[in-house]
Write a protein that holds these residues in place. Sequence first.
Motif, short mmCIF file in Angstrom:
data_model
loop_
_atom_site.label_atom_id
_atom_site.label_comp_id
_atom_site.label_asym_id
_atom_site.label_seq_id
_atom_site.Cartn_x
_atom_site.Cartn_y
_atom_site.Cartn_z
N ILE A 15 0.77 -1.19 0.03
CA ILE A 15 0.13 -0.03 0.13
C ILE A 15 0.80 1.09 0.08
O ILE A 15 0.54 2.28 -0.74
N ALA A 16 1.89 1.17 0.68
CA ALA A 16 2.87 2.50 0.94
C ALA A 16 3.49 2.62 -0.60
O ALA A 16 3.66 3.68 -0.94
N VAL A 17 4.08 1.65 -1.17
CA VAL A 17 4.89 1.86 -2.47
C VAL A 17 3.83 2.41 -3.64
O VAL A 17 4.11 3.20 -4.04
N PHE A 18 2.76 1.67 -3.68
CA PHE A 18 1.66 2.15 -4.62
C PHE A 18 1.12 3.67 -4.33
O PHE A 18 0.89 4.28 -5.16
N ILE A 20 2.77 5.91 -2.90
CA ILE A 20 3.95 6.76 -3.05
C ILE A 20 4.05 6.87 -4.74
O ILE A 20 4.25 8.21 -5.28
N ILE A 21 3.87 5.93 -5.42
CA ILE A 21 3.72 6.02 -7.04
C ILE A 21 2.72 6.74 -7.63
O ILE A 21 2.89 7.48 -8.32
N LEU A 22 1.37 6.51 -6.76
CA LEU A 22 0.26 7.41 -7.38
C LEU A 22 0.83 8.90 -6.92
O LEU A 22 0.33 9.57 -7.95
N ALA A 23 1.32 9.12 -5.71
CA ALA A 23 1.65 10.64 -5.53
C ALA A 23 2.73 11.35 -6.42
O ALA A 23 2.22 12.33 -6.84
N VAL A 24 3.43 10.51 -6.83
CA VAL A 24 4.61 11.11 -7.59
C VAL A 24 3.69 11.27 -9.15
O VAL A 24 4.16 12.25 -9.77
N ILE A 25 2.98 10.34 -9.65
CA ILE A 25 2.32 10.46 -10.90
C ILE A 25 1.43 11.70 -10.75
O ILE A 25 1.24 12.49 -11.64
N ALA A 26 0.92 11.93 -9.79
CA ALA A 26 -0.22 13.06 -9.34
C ALA A 26 0.53 14.38 -9.58
O ALA A 26 0.02 15.26 -10.35
N PHE A 27 1.55 14.55 -8.73
CA PHE A 27 2.53 15.84 -8.78
C PHE A 27 3.24 15.84 -10.07
O PHE A 27 3.59 17.17 -10.37
N LYS A 28 3.64 14.98 -10.78
CA LYS A 28 4.25 15.27 -12.01
C LYS A 28 3.42 15.77 -13.21
O LYS A 28 3.75 16.38 -13.95
N HIS A 29 2.10 15.43 -12.92
CA HIS A 29 1.09 15.94 -13.77
C HIS A 29 0.21 17.04 -13.41
O HIS A 29 -1.01 16.98 -13.50
N SER A 30 0.71 17.75 -12.37
CA SER A 30 -0.02 18.62 -11.60
C SER A 30 -0.50 20.06 -12.69
O SER A 30 -1.50 20.45 -12.20
N LYS A 31 0.06 19.87 -13.95
CA LYS A 31 -0.58 21.06 -14.73
C LYS A 31 -1.75 20.35 -15.30
O LYS A 31 -1.41 19.35 -16.38
N ILE A 32 -2.65 20.93 -15.01
CA ILE A 32 -4.18 20.10 -15.60
C ILE A 32 -4.95 21.14 -16.51
O ILE A 32 -5.03 22.29 -16.19
N ILE A 47 -7.40 8.78 -3.53
CA ILE A 47 -6.74 7.41 -3.18
C ILE A 47 -5.51 7.42 -2.20
O ILE A 47 -5.41 6.80 -1.36
N CYS A 48 -4.68 8.27 -2.41
CA CYS A 48 -3.56 8.78 -1.72
C CYS A 48 -3.75 9.12 -0.48
O CYS A 48 -3.34 8.29 0.51
N ALA A 49 -4.96 9.75 -0.28
CA ALA A 49 -5.59 10.54 0.99
C ALA A 49 -5.93 9.03 2.08
O ALA A 49 -5.72 8.89 2.95
N VAL A 50 -6.67 8.29 1.26
CA VAL A 50 -7.46 7.14 1.89
C VAL A 50 -6.33 6.12 2.21
O VAL A 50 -6.18 5.51 3.36
N CYS A 51 -5.34 6.00 1.51
CA CYS A 51 -4.31 4.76 1.67
C CYS A 51 -3.24 5.40 2.97
O CYS A 51 -3.02 4.80 3.76
N GLY A 52 -3.25 6.75 2.93
CA GLY A 52 -2.29 7.49 4.03
C GLY A 52 -3.02 7.25 5.21
O GLY A 52 -2.31 6.87 6.28
N LEU A 53 -4.32 7.32 5.22
CA LEU A 53 -5.20 7.30 6.57
C LEU A 53 -5.24 5.94 7.02
O LEU A 53 -5.12 5.65 8.04
N PHE A 54 -5.39 5.03 5.96
CA PHE A 54 -5.34 3.46 6.31
C PHE A 54 -3.92 3.20 6.95
O PHE A 54 -3.87 2.57 8.01
N LEU A 55 -2.74 3.71 6.26
CA LEU A 55 -1.39 3.20 7.07
C LEU A 55 -1.30 3.89 8.34
O LEU A 55 -0.69 3.27 9.42
N LEU A 56 -1.70 5.15 8.55
CA LEU A 56 -1.63 6.05 9.82
C LEU A 56 -2.60 5.00 11.11
O LEU A 56 -2.03 5.27 12.19
N SER A 57 -3.68 4.51 10.59
CA SER A 57 -4.43 4.01 11.43
C SER A 57 -4.25 2.61 11.82
O SER A 57 -4.29 2.37 13.03
N TRP A 58 -3.62 1.89 11.08
CA TRP A 58 -3.26 0.59 11.47
C TRP A 58 -2.05 0.25 11.55
O TRP A 58 -1.77 -0.66 12.34
#
Length: 117
Positions: A15-18, A20-32, A47-58
């Motif tokens: 979950i953490a690796v994916f 991070i990958i999603l966050a990197v993709i999102a920030f690379k394509h920040s010009k929308i 998705i990144c926020a939900v996964c981060g919340l999951f990691l922090l809570s578990w």
Amino acid sequence: LALLGFFTILPLLVIAVFSIILAVIAFKHSKINSIRQQRCYRALVMICAVCGLFLLSWLPYLVNVFVVTIKPSLMSPFVVVLVNYCFYFSTFGNPIVYSFTNKEFQKYIKSVLKNFR
């Protein structure tokens, strides 16, 4: 103990690796430019926020499981109870994350609140 590590740490790492990958993709394509790109970007943020919340809570719960498995005398009953309730925060926090990241959900909640008055 090896199975415990396999079934707890491996999913968290995936979950953490994916995330991070999603966050990197999102920030690379920040010009929308287009509406479709905006939707994809918002979905990635959610998705990144939900996964981060999951990691922090578990994570505290899983650390507790490891410590109690290795040496149970290290944990006080209060800490065990507190850590056991940390994973309930994920269930509590998910609707909050959805409400801040999903525009349609925000519109629906506003319309419900307007009709409630």
